[in-house]
Design a protein around this motif. Structure first.
Motif, PDB file in Angstrom:
ATOM      1  N   SER A 417       8.560 -56.842 -15.077  1.00 45.47           N
ATOM      2  CA  SER A 417       9.158 -55.886 -14.134  1.00 45.47           C
ATOM      3  C   SER A 417       8.080 -55.036 -13.464  1.00 45.47           C
ATOM      4  O   SER A 417       8.316 -53.870 -13.139  1.00 45.47           O
ATOM      5  CB  SER A 417      10.157 -54.984 -14.863  1.00 45.47           C
ATOM      6  N   SER A 418       6.911 -55.613 -13.236  1.00 48.62           N
ATOM      7  CA  SER A 418       5.790 -54.859 -12.654  1.00 48.62           C
ATOM      8  C   SER A 418       6.131 -54.347 -11.265  1.00 48.62           C
ATOM      9  O   SER A 418       6.811 -55.032 -10.484  1.00 48.62           O
ATOM     10  CB  SER A 418       4.544 -55.736 -12.587  1.00 48.62           C
ATOM     11  N   GLY A 419       5.592 -53.156 -10.958  1.00 49.25           N
ATOM     12  CA  GLY A 419       5.859 -52.530  -9.679  1.00 49.25           C
ATOM     13  C   GLY A 419       4.854 -52.886  -8.613  1.00 49.25           C
ATOM     14  O   GLY A 419       3.955 -53.719  -8.826  1.00 49.25           O
ATOM     15  N   SER A 446       1.960 -53.131 -23.214  1.00 48.28           N
ATOM     16  CA  SER A 446       2.871 -52.075 -23.694  1.00 48.28           C
ATOM     17  C   SER A 446       3.457 -51.209 -22.580  1.00 48.28           C
ATOM     18  O   SER A 446       3.144 -50.031 -22.507  1.00 48.28           O
ATOM     19  CB  SER A 446       2.150 -51.209 -24.726  1.00 48.28           C
ATOM     20  N   PRO A 447       4.280 -51.684 -21.753  1.00 49.17           N
ATOM     21  CA  PRO A 447       4.763 -53.070 -21.737  1.00 49.17           C
ATOM     22  C   PRO A 447       3.825 -53.964 -20.931  1.00 49.17           C
ATOM     23  O   PRO A 447       3.019 -53.486 -20.132  1.00 49.17           O
ATOM     24  CB  PRO A 447       6.120 -52.942 -21.047  1.00 49.17           C
ATOM     25  N   ASP A 485      -5.626 -50.714 -23.547  1.00 46.09           N
ATOM     26  CA  ASP A 485      -5.893 -51.923 -24.326  1.00 46.09           C
ATOM     27  C   ASP A 485      -5.684 -53.134 -23.435  1.00 46.09           C
ATOM     28  O   ASP A 485      -4.559 -53.439 -23.019  1.00 46.09           O
ATOM     29  CB  ASP A 485      -4.954 -51.975 -25.537  1.00 46.09           C
ATOM     30  N   HIS A 486      -6.784 -53.827 -23.131  1.00 39.92           N
ATOM     31  CA  HIS A 486      -6.713 -55.013 -22.274  1.00 39.92           C
ATOM     32  C   HIS A 486      -7.330 -56.223 -22.977  1.00 39.92           C
ATOM     33  O   HIS A 486      -7.801 -57.152 -22.323  1.00 39.92           O
ATOM     34  CB  HIS A 486      -7.414 -54.744 -20.946  1.00 39.92           C
ATOM     35  N   SER A 487      -7.360 -56.194 -24.299  1.00 38.61           N
ATOM     36  CA  SER A 487      -7.982 -57.272 -25.060  1.00 38.61           C
ATOM     37  C   SER A 487      -7.290 -58.602 -24.788  1.00 38.61           C
ATOM     38  O   SER A 487      -6.069 -58.692 -24.748  1.00 38.61           O
ATOM     39  CB  SER A 487      -7.949 -56.949 -26.548  1.00 38.61           C
ATOM     40  N   GLN A 601       0.219 -59.919 -20.650  1.00 41.72           N
ATOM     41  CA  GLN A 601      -0.427 -58.955 -19.765  1.00 41.72           C
ATOM     42  C   GLN A 601      -1.168 -59.667 -18.638  1.00 41.72           C
ATOM     43  O   GLN A 601      -1.568 -60.829 -18.771  1.00 41.72           O
ATOM     44  CB  GLN A 601      -1.429 -58.115 -20.557  1.00 41.72           C
ATOM     45  N   GLY A 602      -1.385 -58.950 -17.549  1.00 41.69           N
ATOM     46  CA  GLY A 602      -2.182 -59.453 -16.447  1.00 41.69           C
ATOM     47  C   GLY A 602      -3.559 -58.826 -16.439  1.00 41.69           C
ATOM     48  O   GLY A 602      -3.866 -57.917 -17.211  1.00 41.69           O
TER      49      GLY A 602
END
Length: 627
Positions: A417-419, A446-447, A485-487, A601-602
């Motif tokens: 649901s990314s904006g 997250s999310p 956190d982008h691990s 995640q992107g």
């Protein structure tokens, strides 16, 4: 020199490297790398020394007060002979551009002392260009540069430098001179000003700066600043006159060096352009053996954006360590905070007010699609008609064309649901990138959120096997600060599970067949399941920086894969065979990596031009060529 009042000696023992057996101090290594083919050649005893004018690393040697080595019948030029031999012998390895003396060559300025000093300087003459200026002990100290003839002028006047390729001129009185030297691919100005510069001398110096308005300048003089034992320098009365009359109003002058006083010290002043000017005192005549011909090397590194400074005595360094006296061993190298330090200087930023760096022009796609180019995407108007202004949203459904004509176009979509902010247009770009545009991804956990660009079903790239090798290139920049956190975020990948291709060796049969990712430690990870082998050879980079563009290349020659970061081969490349890429006819993706055919995640950061070629390219053929 001066010893009065607050100019007391620094009573601090120098730390040393007592076991040094080679004629170089520890930090000299910071200026040893030379990279380009252009060179300035000078004759040396036993061979020829090459100074690399184009290397981004070079050294400026600074020699302070030598007066106690030329003191009537107690003179001993041996230490200075050793210093000059060192500079000549090490010119190529340390890439020494120039040497500047800060005045007080002699103690009394007599014809005898001056003649001996002049003869000693012949050790370096014709081997390393240099400048010398008059200190108060070399001439009548009550006079300025209008004093007329002197023994000093007869030996160290303009005629001494006339044969040097760096020498460009002197003031009419002969006591002030300037040199222009080429180093790090550009020209630099060195001003050597008298002990006491007259008003006419200041006008002359201003004229030199006006005639060379784009050259960064180093100002050298004898009396500039003094310091207490804490090493915090303050302008002297004469230094204040130079500051007000010349330095502060000329943004070109970024470094000002003086001797005369001890202990050494340094400070940073702000000029009228609101830029830093580094002001340093260098003087070691109070040290054992009158300083023993001690020098400073200012190691300029335009890649690391620093100037590394070190201070040492070549005379003592050249001696057998087992035969050095205690005072010789103590004075080999000085490592206090005013003797050995680094200055952070963003040279392009510091010099942009008078010499803005020329930005390369965008290159057309046709100029960067060599034989075998399978796909090439860029995020400017040539790559997509939908390209918007910087900061504008990249809409879902926007298409980025494959400029090769092979039909591997990319379509934008958002994850979960990314904006709108998950993907925006940006004018940021790597300096060497063909297109001057990029995409700003705002992915995260997250999310899970983000955006991806994917090829269409049936695109040729989806099934390309690359059995003969490949080169995959992209440009990246991670945000600074790197927040959240982008691990294990993905950068680019092919969709599909490696287990569906019958691969059995990997971490999980659910991970994709090829992906470039970022570990929690900011290591780049390139994992590939080869077309021919049942294997998952993985390359790991070092911890990559934030806030700086990088060029990433993944090169396979049909046998094994090598990762390059900014044209430099990384260490952790697998040696196991790797032929081609297992693809399953599923889309190629920029902006994320799947697990079990699902995106989490992107990517978080910027991605620029991306190109895929079906053969191994040499570094000189990368999107940004690296020679």
């Amino acid at each position: 020199m001066s010893t009065a009042g607050h100019h007391n000696r620094l009573d601090r023992r120098a730390l040393l490297q007592a076991a040094v057996t080679i004629p170089a101090a520890g930090a000299v290594a910071t200026v040893l790398e030379a990279t380009a083919a252009h060179a300035d050649t000078a004759a040396l005893s036993g061979g020829r020394s090459h100074f690399d004018t184009e290397s981004p690393r070079f050294a400026l040697a600074v020699l302070p007060d030598t007066q106690y080595l030329f003191d009537a019948d107690s003179s001993d030029p041996a230490p200075l002979h050793a210093t000059f031999r060192y500079l000549a012998a090490e010119r190529e390895e340390a890439n020494i551009a120039f040497m500047t003396h800060l005045g007080d060559v002699t103690e009394h300025g007599t014809e005898q002392e001056i003649a001996l000093a002049a003869d000693t300087f012949r050790t370096i003459h014709g081997k390393v260009p240099y400048s010398v200026l008059a200190g108060n002990h070399d001439i009548r100290s009550s006079t300025d540069d209008q004093r007329g003839d002197s023994a000093y002028l007869a030996e160290f006047g303009p005629q001494r430098y006339a044969s040097m390729p760096t020498f460009r001129g002197a003031s009419p009185d002969g006591y002030n001179s300037y040199h222009v030297l080429r180093a790090a691919g550009r020209e630099w100005l060195v001003l050597a000003l008298d002990w006491r510069v007259s008003d006419s001398g200041l006008r002359w110096a201003q004229g030199v700066l006006d005639a060379h308005p784009t050259l960064p300048a180093v100002l050298t003089t004898h009396d500039l600043a003094w310091s207490d034992d804490d090493g915090a320098a303050q302008l002297s009365d004469h230094g204040r006159r130079l500051w007000d009359g010349l330095i502060r109003g000329n943004d070109q002058i970024f470094l000002a060096l003086g001797g005369h006083y001890w202990p050494p010290g340094r400070t940073v002043l702000t000029n009228d352009a609101d830029n830093d000017v580094h002001v340093h005192i260098t003087n070691y005549q109070d040290r054992y053996y009158g300083g023993a011909g001690m020098i400073r090397l200012y190691g300029f590194d335009l890649v690391r954006k620093v100037i590394d400074v070190e201070t040492f005595s070549p005379w003592f360094l050249a001696r057998d360590p087992h035969k050095r006296s205690p005072l010789e061993a103590e004075t080999i190298e000085l490592t206090g905070p005013t003797d050995r330090f680094s200055l952070s200087v963003d040279f392009d930023e510091r010099f942009k007010g008078f010499a803005p760096a020329a930005s390369p022009k965008p290159r057309p796609a046709s100029a960067v699609m060599p034989r075998g180019t399978v796909a090439y995407w860029r995020f400017d108007a040539s790559g997509t008609a939908a390209a918007g202004s910087p900061g504008a949203t990249v809409a879902d459904g926007a298409v980025v064309r494959d400029l090769t004509g092979n039909g591997n176009h990319l379509t934008v979509s958002r994850l979960h649901s990314s904006g709108p902010d998950a993907l925006t247009w940006s004018a940021d770009h790597h300096p060497g990138q063909p297109a001057h545009a990029s995409l700003r991804f705002d992915g995260g956990k997250s999310p899970d959120r983000g955006a991806v660009l994917t090829t269409a079903a049936g695109a040729a790239l989806n099934s390309e096997k690359f059995a003969g090798g490949y080169t995959i290139e992209t440009y990246l920049m991670l945000p600074e600060p790197f927040e959240g956190d982008h691990s294990w975020m993905g950068i680019l990948s092919w969709e599909g599970r490696n287990g569906d291709a019958g691969k059995t060796t990997g971490w999980s049969p659910l991970e994709p067949t090829c992906s470039l990712n970022l570990s929690p430690e900011r290591f780049l990870q390139f994992v590939v399941y080869p077309y021919k082998q049942d294997a998952d050879p993985t390359s790991w980079s070092h911890a990559v920086p934030v806030g700086r563009w990088m060029h990433i290349a993944l090169v396979n020659d049909g046998r094994r894969t090598v990762m390059y970061v900014d044209g430099s081969k990384i260490a952790r490349n697998p040696s196991q065979p790797s032929t081609g890429i297992t693809t399953l006819g599923k889309p190629f993706v920029i902006g994320a990596t799947q697990f079990d055919e699902r995106f989490g995640q992107g990517f978080y950061g910027w991605i620029g031009d991306t190109r895929v070629v079906n053969r191994a390219l040499a570094t000189r053929d990368f999107l940004t060529p690296f020679e």
